[in-house]
Design an enzyme around this catalytic site. Structure first.
Site, PDB file in Angstrom:
ATOM      1  N   ASN A  55     -27.636 -57.895 -36.841  1.00  0.00           N
ATOM      2  CA  ASN A  55     -27.567 -58.508 -38.174  1.00  0.00           C
ATOM      3  C   ASN A  55     -28.039 -57.596 -39.304  1.00  0.00           C
ATOM      4  OD1 ASN A  55     -30.227 -58.723 -37.309  1.00  0.00           O
ATOM      5  ND2 ASN A  55     -30.514 -60.811 -38.070  1.00  0.00           N
ATOM      6  N   GLY A  81     -34.702 -59.656 -31.870  1.00  0.00           N
ATOM      7  CA  GLY A  81     -33.593 -60.374 -31.239  1.00  0.00           C
ATOM      8  C   GLY A  81     -33.997 -61.791 -30.879  1.00  0.00           C
ATOM      9  N   SER A  82     -33.386 -62.324 -29.843  1.00  0.00           N
ATOM     10  CA  SER A  82     -33.584 -63.723 -29.474  1.00  0.00           C
ATOM     11  C   SER A  82     -34.942 -63.956 -28.830  1.00  0.00           C
ATOM     12  CB  SER A  82     -32.489 -64.170 -28.508  1.00  0.00           C
ATOM     13  OG  SER A  82     -32.665 -63.557 -27.236  1.00  0.00           O
ATOM     14  N   ASN A  83     -35.398 -65.207 -28.893  1.00  0.00           N
ATOM     15  CA  ASN A  83     -36.668 -65.581 -28.269  1.00  0.00           C
ATOM     16  C   ASN A  83     -36.642 -65.332 -26.763  1.00  0.00           C
ATOM     17  OD1 ASN A  83     -37.600 -66.421 -30.742  1.00  0.00           O
ATOM     18  ND2 ASN A  83     -37.202 -68.596 -30.375  1.00  0.00           N
ATOM     19  N   GLY A 107     -36.666 -61.551 -26.051  1.00  0.00           N
ATOM     20  CA  GLY A 107     -37.930 -60.990 -26.518  1.00  0.00           C
ATOM     21  C   GLY A 107     -39.090 -61.323 -25.599  1.00  0.00           C
ATOM     22  N   GLU A 133     -40.009 -59.293 -32.774  1.00  0.00           N
ATOM     23  CA  GLU A 133     -39.588 -60.092 -33.940  1.00  0.00           C
ATOM     24  C   GLU A 133     -38.442 -60.961 -33.455  1.00  0.00           C
ATOM     25  OE1 GLU A 133     -37.867 -59.551 -38.491  1.00  0.00           O
ATOM     26  OE2 GLU A 133     -37.561 -57.979 -36.999  1.00  0.00           O
ATOM     27  N   CYS A 147     -33.186 -64.021 -38.796  1.00  0.00           N
ATOM     28  CA  CYS A 147     -34.332 -64.797 -38.323  1.00  0.00           C
ATOM     29  C   CYS A 147     -35.190 -65.298 -39.474  1.00  0.00           C
ATOM     30  CB  CYS A 147     -35.174 -63.970 -37.351  1.00  0.00           C
ATOM     31  SG  CYS A 147     -35.790 -62.433 -38.047  1.00  0.00           S
TER      32      CYS A 147
END
Length: 382
Positions: A157, A233-235, A238, A255, A289
């Site tokens: 992104n 990136g994604s939870n 991560g 993050e 995010c």
């Protein structure tokens, strides 16, 4: 439509040289505004490719850390200038590769230039403190020292700003970097790394490895010679990265996703609040995010806020980010497109009222890409 033979293939960057993956396999980056257009092919790299990049970074760090902060900063100043000189080309690549508007892409690339210059200046700042001692003959001090090799895992992104704001501080403090960008933005990342190459940054100080997260991202997290990993990136991913790095005693920074609320009070500047909701929620097609995807409004201004919000959102033009009159581009990929549609469907199933948008635009232009009209729900429960 470009054929595969006509499409440019981008290589890994290891120890100062562009090279093919040992797998000899490629991953394709498509334009989400026109899925018939292939932006470029990138390497589907192996663990062996990663091992080579990490070894190069480890070796390069021995000399890189011995340079003064000012010397390292001079390299970053050069990179910043080269990126600025190529700003429009990098920004256009970003728009073609992940869909954000050209104006946003130029702004992000300019931000990358500013980040590089900021951290280049950090090379002249202090690297420690002298601490008072009760013993007058003792000199007590702290000194900042580099960790070693830093693995940088970045999303699609913000394909210029995020790789730079992770790599530049690592580099200025004497670390070396292995960058693994998201495949959906790997061509843009290659163009950023080309700026480091043109600046003459020493061999092995920054390395680029493209490939699948399950192979290269996980490989960075597991690698014994990668002393720290920074991830955006994604939870789900991560959490896995953090757990893996922690288990081997490495350092990590994560993050991950958010569901951020914008609070609108009765005494607000209503126009400003509406503009903030649109900018925070829908710029970059809402794919960040930091997005303010929830709006919590005091009852005194609820109806007035809703009326103004709907009026302005209805005027948003959805289309190809390279068109100057486009305000909101497509979703970045088919996967992201399907995720957005899934959550709109889920919102309806949970009983929220869809009062605007959420549908797929119906036109010849929109049929070519991953477009969804901005969606507004109300009567939403926690």
């Amino acid at each position: 439509m470009e054929t595969l033979a006509e499409t440019k293939t981008y290589l890994n960057y290891i120890n100062g040289a562009w090279q093919q993956s040992l797998s000899k396999q490629l991953l394709t980056s498509k334009n989400p505004a026109n899925i018939e257009e292939i932006v470029g092919n990138v390497q589907d790299s192996t663990r062996e490719d990663l091992d080579e990049a990490v070894a190069a970074a480890k070796q390069a760090q021995k000399l890189w850390k011995k340079l003064s902060g000012a010397e390292r900063g001079n390299y970053l100043f050069k990179v910043a200038q080269i990126l600025e000189d190529n700003l429009e080309d990098v920004a256009e690549t970003m728009t073609r590769e992940m869909g954000k508007t050209f104006a946003e892409a130029k702004g992000e690339t300019a931000r990358g230039v500013a980040i590089l210059r900021y951290y280049a200046g950090e090379g002249m700042r202090k690297t420690g403190d002298v601490i008072p001692s009760s013993d007058p003959s003792a000199l007590m001090f702290s000194k900042r020292v580099p960790l070693g090799v830093v693995g940088v895992i970045t999303p699609w992104n913000f394909p210029v700003a995020i790789p730079i704001w992770k790599s530049a501080p690592a580099l200025i403090y004497g670390n070396t970097v292995v960058l693994k960008p998201a495949t959906e933005a790997a061509v843009t990342a290659a163009k950023v790394v080309e700026c480091f190459h043109q600046a003459g940054v020493p061999l092995g100080v920054i390395n680029l490895i493209t490939g699948r997260g399950s192979v290269i991202g996980q490989g960075l997290a597991e690698h014994k010679d990668v002393h720290a990993v920074t991830f955006t990136g994604s939870n789900k991913v991560g959490n896995q990265i953090g757990k893996t790095v922690a288990e081997r005693g490495g350092k990590y920074q994560l993050e991950m996703g958010g569901k951020n609320p914008l609070l609108v009070a009765d005494d607000c500047d209503l126009d400003l609040a509406v503009d903030a909701a649109i900018s925070g929620g829908l710029q970059s097609t809402g794919q960040k995010c930091t997005c303010s995807s929830r709006v919590i409004i005091q009852s005194g201004v609820y109806e007035a806020f809703k009326e103004k919000l709907l009026e302005k959102v209805k005027a948003i033009k959805v289309g190809n980010g390279l068109n100057p009159d486009t305000w909101m581009g497509p979703c970045a990929s088919e996967e992201q497109f399907n995720t957005v549609k899934y959550y709109i469907k889920k919102g309806l199933e949970e009983g929220a009222d869809l009062i605007f948008g959420g549908d797929v635009p119906n036109s010849e232009i929109h049929d070519q890409g991953y477009y969804v009209n901005p969606a507004i729900f109300e009567n939403v429960t926690s």
